[in-house]
Motif scaffolding. Structure first.
Motif, mmCIF file in Angstrom:
data_model
loop_
_atom_site.group_PDB
_atom_site.id
_atom_site.type_symbol
_atom_site.label_atom_id
_atom_site.label_comp_id
_atom_site.label_asym_id
_atom_site.label_seq_id
_atom_site.Cartn_x
_atom_site.Cartn_y
_atom_site.Cartn_z
ATOM 1 N N GLY A 1 48.661 -0.923 -4.521
ATOM 2 C CA GLY A 1 47.732 -0.099 -5.282
ATOM 3 C C GLY A 1 47.543 1.304 -4.729
ATOM 4 O O GLY A 1 46.762 2.069 -5.236
ATOM 5 N N ARG A 2 48.250 1.658 -3.670
ATOM 6 C CA ARG A 2 48.135 2.995 -3.083
ATOM 7 C C ARG A 2 49.516 3.626 -2.992
ATOM 8 O O ARG A 2 50.476 2.978 -2.651
ATOM 9 C CB ARG A 2 47.578 2.924 -1.665
ATOM 10 C CG ARG A 2 46.203 2.352 -1.578
ATOM 11 C CD ARG A 2 45.767 2.371 -0.113
ATOM 12 N NE ARG A 2 44.588 1.589 0.073
ATOM 13 C CZ ARG A 2 43.364 2.020 -0.166
ATOM 14 N NH1 ARG A 2 43.186 3.239 -0.615
ATOM 15 N NH2 ARG A 2 42.330 1.249 0.022
ATOM 16 N N SER A 3 49.561 4.905 -3.271
ATOM 17 C CA SER A 3 50.828 5.596 -3.089
ATOM 18 C C SER A 3 51.029 5.834 -1.594
ATOM 19 O O SER A 3 50.077 5.922 -0.836
ATOM 20 C CB SER A 3 50.832 6.921 -3.854
ATOM 21 O OG SER A 3 49.795 7.747 -3.379
ATOM 22 N N ALA A 4 52.261 5.909 -1.164
ATOM 23 C CA ALA A 4 52.559 6.173 0.239
ATOM 24 C C ALA A 4 52.236 7.632 0.539
ATOM 25 O O ALA A 4 52.678 8.531 -0.168
ATOM 26 C CB ALA A 4 54.019 5.879 0.533
ATOM 27 N N LEU A 5 51.434 7.845 1.551
ATOM 28 C CA LEU A 5 51.047 9.200 1.919
ATOM 29 C C LEU A 5 51.874 9.670 3.107
ATOM 30 O O LEU A 5 52.241 8.880 3.979
ATOM 31 C CB LEU A 5 49.561 9.246 2.281
ATOM 32 C CG LEU A 5 48.590 8.858 1.181
ATOM 33 C CD1 LEU A 5 47.159 8.870 1.713
ATOM 34 C CD2 LEU A 5 48.724 9.777 -0.014
ATOM 35 N N GLU B 1 47.314 15.283 -0.350
ATOM 36 C CA GLU B 1 47.550 16.649 -0.828
ATOM 37 C C GLU B 1 47.760 16.729 -2.335
ATOM 38 O O GLU B 1 48.045 17.802 -2.860
ATOM 39 C CB GLU B 1 48.710 17.279 -0.067
ATOM 40 C CG GLU B 1 49.985 16.474 -0.061
ATOM 41 C CD GLU B 1 50.976 16.945 0.990
ATOM 42 O OE1 GLU B 1 50.935 18.120 1.392
ATOM 43 O OE2 GLU B 1 51.802 16.120 1.411
ATOM 44 N N THR B 2 47.643 15.605 -3.026
ATOM 45 C CA THR B 2 47.729 15.625 -4.489
ATOM 46 C C THR B 2 46.356 15.284 -5.059
ATOM 47 O O THR B 2 45.499 14.724 -4.356
ATOM 48 C CB THR B 2 48.750 14.588 -5.014
ATOM 49 O OG1 THR B 2 48.256 13.272 -4.725
ATOM 50 C CG2 THR B 2 50.126 14.788 -4.387
ATOM 51 N N VAL B 3 46.148 15.604 -6.307
ATOM 52 C CA VAL B 3 44.869 15.303 -6.948
ATOM 53 C C VAL B 3 44.567 13.809 -6.848
ATOM 54 O O VAL B 3 43.454 13.414 -6.499
ATOM 55 C CB VAL B 3 44.881 15.780 -8.424
ATOM 56 C CG1 VAL B 3 43.641 15.307 -9.155
ATOM 57 C CG2 VAL B 3 45.006 17.291 -8.500
ATOM 58 N N LEU B 4 45.557 12.977 -7.121
ATOM 59 C CA LEU B 4 45.345 11.526 -7.083
ATOM 60 C C LEU B 4 45.062 11.015 -5.676
ATOM 61 O O LEU B 4 44.167 10.197 -5.478
ATOM 62 C CB LEU B 4 46.547 10.791 -7.675
ATOM 63 C CG LEU B 4 46.723 10.911 -9.184
ATOM 64 C CD1 LEU B 4 48.018 10.247 -9.629
ATOM 65 C CD2 LEU B 4 45.542 10.303 -9.918
ATOM 66 N N SER B 5 45.806 11.489 -4.691
ATOM 67 C CA SER B 5 45.577 10.998 -3.328
ATOM 68 C C SER B 5 44.237 11.493 -2.783
ATOM 69 O O SER B 5 43.557 10.768 -2.054
ATOM 70 C CB SER B 5 46.730 11.385 -2.393
ATOM 71 O OG SER B 5 46.842 12.781 -2.256
ATOM 72 N N ARG B 6 43.830 12.702 -3.159
ATOM 73 C CA ARG B 6 42.509 13.195 -2.734
ATOM 74 C C ARG B 6 41.399 12.411 -3.420
ATOM 75 O O ARG B 6 40.375 12.116 -2.817
ATOM 76 C CB ARG B 6 42.376 14.691 -3.006
ATOM 77 C CG ARG B 6 43.243 15.535 -2.092
ATOM 78 C CD ARG B 6 42.911 17.010 -2.193
ATOM 79 N NE ARG B 6 43.076 17.560 -3.518
ATOM 80 C CZ ARG B 6 44.103 18.293 -3.922
ATOM 81 N NH1 ARG B 6 45.088 18.572 -3.084
ATOM 82 N NH2 ARG B 6 44.148 18.766 -5.149
ATOM 83 N N ALA B 7 41.587 12.056 -4.684
ATOM 84 C CA ALA B 7 40.571 11.277 -5.400
ATOM 85 C C ALA B 7 40.430 9.883 -4.789
ATOM 86 O O ALA B 7 39.334 9.360 -4.651
ATOM 87 C CB ALA B 7 40.934 11.173 -6.878
ATOM 88 N N GLN B 8 41.534 9.264 -4.399
ATOM 89 C CA GLN B 8 41.502 7.933 -3.783
ATOM 90 C C GLN B 8 40.918 8.000 -2.375
ATOM 91 O O GLN B 8 40.095 7.182 -2.000
ATOM 92 C CB GLN B 8 42.910 7.330 -3.735
ATOM 93 C CG GLN B 8 43.010 6.002 -3.016
ATOM 94 C CD GLN B 8 42.286 4.881 -3.708
ATOM 95 O OE1 GLN B 8 42.288 4.818 -4.928
ATOM 96 N NE2 GLN B 8 41.655 4.021 -2.944
ATOM 97 N N GLY B 9 41.364 8.991 -1.595
ATOM 98 C CA GLY B 9 40.866 9.139 -0.240
ATOM 99 C C GLY B 9 40.907 7.842 0.545
ATOM 100 O O GLY B 9 41.881 7.101 0.501
ATOM 101 N N LEU B 10 39.827 7.547 1.231
ATOM 102 C CA LEU B 10 39.723 6.331 2.045
ATOM 103 C C LEU B 10 38.985 5.212 1.318
ATOM 104 O O LEU B 10 38.676 4.180 1.920
ATOM 105 C CB LEU B 10 39.008 6.652 3.367
ATOM 106 C CG LEU B 10 39.756 7.595 4.306
ATOM 107 C CD1 LEU B 10 38.863 8.040 5.450
ATOM 108 C CD2 LEU B 10 41.026 6.932 4.832
ATOM 109 N N SER B 11 38.735 5.403 0.038
ATOM 110 C CA SER B 11 38.017 4.393 -0.749
ATOM 111 C C SER B 11 38.690 3.029 -0.667
ATOM 112 O O SER B 11 39.904 2.924 -0.730
ATOM 113 C CB SER B 11 37.952 4.807 -2.224
ATOM 114 O OG SER B 11 37.207 5.982 -2.367
ATOM 115 N N GLY B 12 37.874 2.002 -0.517
ATOM 116 C CA GLY B 12 38.365 0.630 -0.539
ATOM 117 C C GLY B 12 38.929 0.114 0.770
ATOM 118 O O GLY B 12 39.216 -1.073 0.899
#
Length: 136
Positions: free
Chosen positions: A27-31, A49-60
């Motif tokens: 459920g997470r993209s590789a950062l 560094e992408t909108v999606l990865s910043r929105a997900q952050g450390l959530s969960g």
């Protein structure tokens, strides 16, 4: 009649496959990984560094190792707000402009009892182009 059931089924399969390809099986993209030097200590970071990865952050996530963190990189300086949506552990937020630390918001606590509309939003003291999140 059968065609009306087939089309939604195909759409669901296509969306599921696209999600697996885009986010991976967990459920997470590789950062991208990097190292950041903070007060003489090397911190292993995942780079959002992408909108999606910043929105997900450390959530969960359940937590971070003491020598790890997440570095948020923005294309231009701004006073972007950060919240603790779906967070399970406290963090410190280090507000960075260029290579200068402008401030630190310490021991920011999760707010599991609050709705998304009532979460506290934390802002940097001045525009920043990076934010480093570390375990509190």
């Amino acid at each position: 009649m059968r065609m009306s059931l087939l089309i939604p089924g195909i759409i669901i399969i296509v969306v599921a496959v696209a999600g697996i390809i885009f986010f991976g099986l967990d459920g997470r993209s590789a950062l991208r990984k990097a190292r950041v030097l903070v007060a003489g200590k090397t911190i292993q970071v995942e780079v959002a560094e992408t909108v999606l990865s910043r929105a997900q952050g450390l959530s969960g996530r359940d937590g971070l190792d003491s020598d790890s963190g997440m570095l948020f990189i923005f294309t231009s300086p701004g006073k972007n707000g950060f919240w603790m949506k779906d967070m399970k552990f406290p963090i410190d937020m280090v507000w960075i402009s260029g290579d200068r630390v402008l401030g630190v918001t310490e021991n920011v606590q999760p707010e599991p009892e609050k709705s998304i509309f009532r979460l506290t939003v934390h802002y940097p003291p001045d525009p920043v182009d990076k934010v480093l999140e570390l375990p509190a």
